[in-house]
Design an enzyme around this catalytic site. Structure first.
Site, PDB file in Angstrom:
ATOM      1  N   ASP A 106       0.794  -1.429   0.237  1.00  0.00           N
ATOM      2  CA  ASP A 106      -0.125  -0.406   0.035  1.00  0.00           C
ATOM      3  C   ASP A 106       0.764   1.373  -0.226  1.00  0.00           C
ATOM      4  OD1 ASP A 106       1.409  -0.202   2.340  1.00  0.00           O
ATOM      5  OD2 ASP A 106      -0.761   0.091   3.368  1.00  0.00           O
ATOM      6  N   LYS A 158       4.911   2.355  16.112  1.00  0.00           N
ATOM      7  CA  LYS A 158       3.477   3.152  16.707  1.00  0.00           C
ATOM      8  C   LYS A 158       4.157   3.820  17.386  1.00  0.00           C
ATOM      9  CE  LYS A 158       0.574   1.411  12.907  1.00  0.00           C
ATOM     10  NZ  LYS A 158       1.378   0.727  12.574  1.00  0.00           N
ATOM     11  N   ASP A 218       1.440   5.884   1.734  1.00  0.00           N
ATOM     12  CA  ASP A 218       0.807   4.830   2.071  1.00  0.00           C
ATOM     13  C   ASP A 218      -0.543   5.606   1.957  1.00  0.00           C
ATOM     14  OD1 ASP A 218      -0.651   3.846   4.087  1.00  0.00           O
ATOM     15  OD2 ASP A 218       0.606   2.834   5.002  1.00  0.00           O
TER      16      ASP A 218
HETATM   17  N1  GDD Z   1       0.016 -10.983   3.995  1.00  0.00           N
HETATM   18  C1  GDD Z   1      -0.244 -10.732   4.583  1.00  0.00           C
HETATM   19  N2  GDD Z   1      -0.843 -10.907   5.977  1.00  0.00           N
HETATM   20  N3  GDD Z   1      -0.362  -9.187   4.255  1.00  0.00           N
HETATM   21  C2  GDD Z   1      -0.420  -8.749   5.048  1.00  0.00           C
HETATM   22  C3  GDD Z   1      -0.810  -9.207   6.570  1.00  0.00           C
HETATM   23  C4  GDD Z   1      -1.145 -10.133   6.603  1.00  0.00           C
HETATM   24  O1  GDD Z   1      -1.301 -10.656   7.811  1.00  0.00           O
HETATM   25  N4  GDD Z   1      -1.157  -7.784   7.475  1.00  0.00           N
HETATM   26  C5  GDD Z   1      -0.734  -6.870   7.263  1.00  0.00           C
HETATM   27  N5  GDD Z   1      -0.067  -7.183   5.398  1.00  0.00           N
HETATM   28  C6  GDD Z   1      -0.158  -5.652   4.546  1.00  0.00           C
HETATM   29  C7  GDD Z   1      -1.536  -4.935   4.445  1.00  0.00           C
HETATM   30  O2  GDD Z   1      -1.883  -5.225   3.476  1.00  0.00           O
HETATM   31  C8  GDD Z   1      -0.055  -3.961   4.033  1.00  0.00           C
HETATM   32  O3  GDD Z   1      -0.155  -3.427   2.564  1.00  0.00           O
HETATM   33  C9  GDD Z   1       1.292  -3.988   4.487  1.00  0.00           C
HETATM   34  O4  GDD Z   1       0.817  -5.337   5.169  1.00  0.00           O
HETATM   35  C10 GDD Z   1       1.219  -2.866   5.886  1.00  0.00           C
HETATM   36  O5  GDD Z   1      -0.130  -2.887   6.823  1.00  0.00           O
HETATM   37  P1  GDD Z   1      -1.076  -1.259   6.654  1.00  0.00           P
HETATM   38  O6  GDD Z   1      -1.922  -2.363   7.896  1.00  0.00           O
HETATM   39  O7  GDD Z   1      -0.683  -1.260   6.074  1.00  0.00           O
HETATM   40  O8  GDD Z   1       0.378  -1.477   7.825  1.00  0.00           O
HETATM   41  P2  GDD Z   1       0.805   0.229   8.537  1.00  0.00           P
HETATM   42  O9  GDD Z   1       0.503   0.417   7.216  1.00  0.00           O
HETATM   43  O10 GDD Z   1       0.082   0.455   9.838  1.00  0.00           O
HETATM   44  O11 GDD Z   1       2.100   0.093   9.102  1.00  0.00           O
HETATM   45  C11 GDD Z   1       2.818  -0.665   8.573  1.00  0.00           C
HETATM   46  O12 GDD Z   1       3.401   0.776   7.097  1.00  0.00           O
HETATM   47  C12 GDD Z   1       4.004   1.671   7.310  1.00  0.00           C
HETATM   48  C13 GDD Z   1       4.234   2.517   6.076  1.00  0.00           C
HETATM   49  O13 GDD Z   1       3.290   2.869   5.522  1.00  0.00           O
HETATM   50  C14 GDD Z   1       4.227  -0.824   9.030  1.00  0.00           C
HETATM   51  O14 GDD Z   1       5.171  -1.505   8.503  1.00  0.00           O
HETATM   52  C15 GDD Z   1       4.944   0.785   9.711  1.00  0.00           C
HETATM   53  O15 GDD Z   1       6.104   0.176  10.153  1.00  0.00           O
HETATM   54  C16 GDD Z   1       5.178   1.716   8.253  1.00  0.00           C
HETATM   55  O16 GDD Z   1       6.011   2.315   8.629  1.00  0.00           O
HETATM   56 MG    MG Z   2      -0.309   0.852   5.472  1.00  0.00          MG
END
Ligand code: GDD
Ligand code: MG
Length: 345
Positions: A106, A158, A218
């Site tokens: 994403d 976070k 994001d």
């Molecule tokens: N296959 C799979 N299985 N993918 C997953 C799972 C899972 O269980 N959980 C999350 N994802 C994928 C989501 O689809 C997304 O593309 C990505 O992993 C990150 O998950 P988000 O839920 O969007 O996380 P976030 O935005 O709160 O935080 C993450 O991204 C940030 C940057 O945008 C973390 O990696 C942070 O450290 C980072 O700064």
């Molecule tokens: Mg994200």
């Protein structure tokens, strides 16, 4: 070199848009999001791509198939239940044999992955993480680095406001050597952010940070999704060229489409319609004098005469009546019905 895209999250913060469309394929400027990430990989000649899925996997497989339409080879690793970011990587272990580029599915960026790969190799890193500066790191993973050699010193997912010590965050892009798989237990939920990265630091593995100061976003919230669409049509992301905005046969001669708007030519625009800085998808029907500004309208939606849509995201197959005013920040799920003279936002 191969790639793994983490594309299995439920996209809860992007609801209602992700109720019927999983986040990895929500359209940005009328193209499924993952096409932007595939383009980034292709520019670095990475063409073997594993998609790690869990939420609505069939919709993603149907859209992207084996990748041949996009000049990549796509294989799929589907989890029966979500295993978390690192659990998803471990789940794909049988498909992983080389150094792997891992993307959160994403993040929209036009970073040059060739540079990141070169950086990783020069340092003989076990893991390289891309960082980017943001004004408020609390929604992300905060990463502290050693200013001298660029090693990662601390990873804090976070952080609370009082824990913020710098502005660099995890951009959701990693390069990992296959031995990183050994840090992930098999068959149970596990996260890079809370599990693998802190362990790499504890074991003093060569874990380096590459800082990217160019475009990065994001797309996982509605406001960010809208902004990403406007950034792409506005040319602020140097990736895929916006889909040609030829005039459709059903566009009235008096309908105005102001650059850089993108309107799918299958849509109908009646007399006096104004489209300003917006994206309008397939088979929409926009009636007389309606005005769409700074917005995204998904396919099959009807917008009644004299209505105004501003700063909004409108889902698929909605029915907006006449003389409606939809204002800033409104997000309508698929098949919403808004009656004549309503006002929102
Ligand atoms: N296959 C799979 N299985 N993918 C997953 C799972 C899972 O269980 N959980 C999350 N994802 C994928 C989501 O689809 C997304 O593309 C990505 O992993 C990150 O998950 P988000 O839920 O969007 O996380 P976030 O935005 O709160 O935080 C993450 O991204 C940030 C940057 O945008 C973390 O990696 C942070 O450290 C980072 O700064
Ligand atoms: Mg994200």
């Amino acid at each position: 070199m191969q790639a793994l895209i983490l594309a299995g999250g439920k996209g809860t913060r992007l609801r209602p848009l992700t109720m019927h469309t999983p986040k990895p394929i929500v359209p940005i400027a009328n193209q499924p999001f993952l096409l932007y990430q595939l383009e980034l990989l292709k520019r670095a000649d990475v063409r073997d791509v594993i998609l790690s899925l869990s939420y609505q996997p069939h919709k993603i497989e149907e859209k992207l198939g084996d990748g041949s339409d996009y000049n990549v080879r796509i294989s799929y690793a589907v989890e029966a239940s979500p295993l978390g970011t690192a659990g998803a990587y471990r789940n794909a272990a049988s498909l992983i044999s080389k150094t792997t580029v891992v993307f959160n599915g994403d993040v929209l960026t036009d970073i040059d992955m060739n540079e990141v790969i070169r950086f990783h190799r020069e340092r003989q890193a076990a893991a390289t993480i891309v960082l980017t500066p943001v004004p408020n790191p609390t929604a992300y993973g905060l990463v502290e680095t050693d200013k001298k050699d660029g090693r990662v010193c601390r990873f804090l997912e976070k952080p609370k406001p009082e824990e913020v010590t710098c502005d660099t965050i995890n951009a959701g892009i990693y390069i990992l050597e296959p031995r990183v798989l050994d840090y992930v237990p098999e068959g149970e939920p596990f996260m890079f952010e809370y599990g693998v990265f802190p362990q790499l630091l504890e074991r003093e593995e060569p874990f380096f940070a590459y800082v990217w100061r160019g475009y990065w976003r994001d797309i996982g919230t509605a406001s960010s999704y809208l902004a990403a669409n406007l950034d792409v049509i506005g040319g602020r992301v140097k990736l895929l060229a916006p889909v040609a905005s030829e005039r459709g046969e059903k566009f009235d001669a008096t309908a105005e489409i102001e650059a850089p708007s993108v309107v799918d030519p299958s849509s109908t625009l009646k007399a006096g319609v104004q489209i300003i800085n917006s994206v309008v998808s397939r088979n929409c029907y926009v009636e007389e004098r309606a005005r769409i500004e700074d917005s995204v309208v998904r396919g099959g939606t009807r917008i009644g005469a004299g209505s105004t849509v501003r700063g909004a995201v409108i889902g698929k197959g909605c029915h907006i009546g006449r003389n409606v005013e939809i204002g800033d920040g409104s997000v309508l799920g698929d098949k919403s019905v808004v009656s004549d003279y309503s006002q929102t936002g």
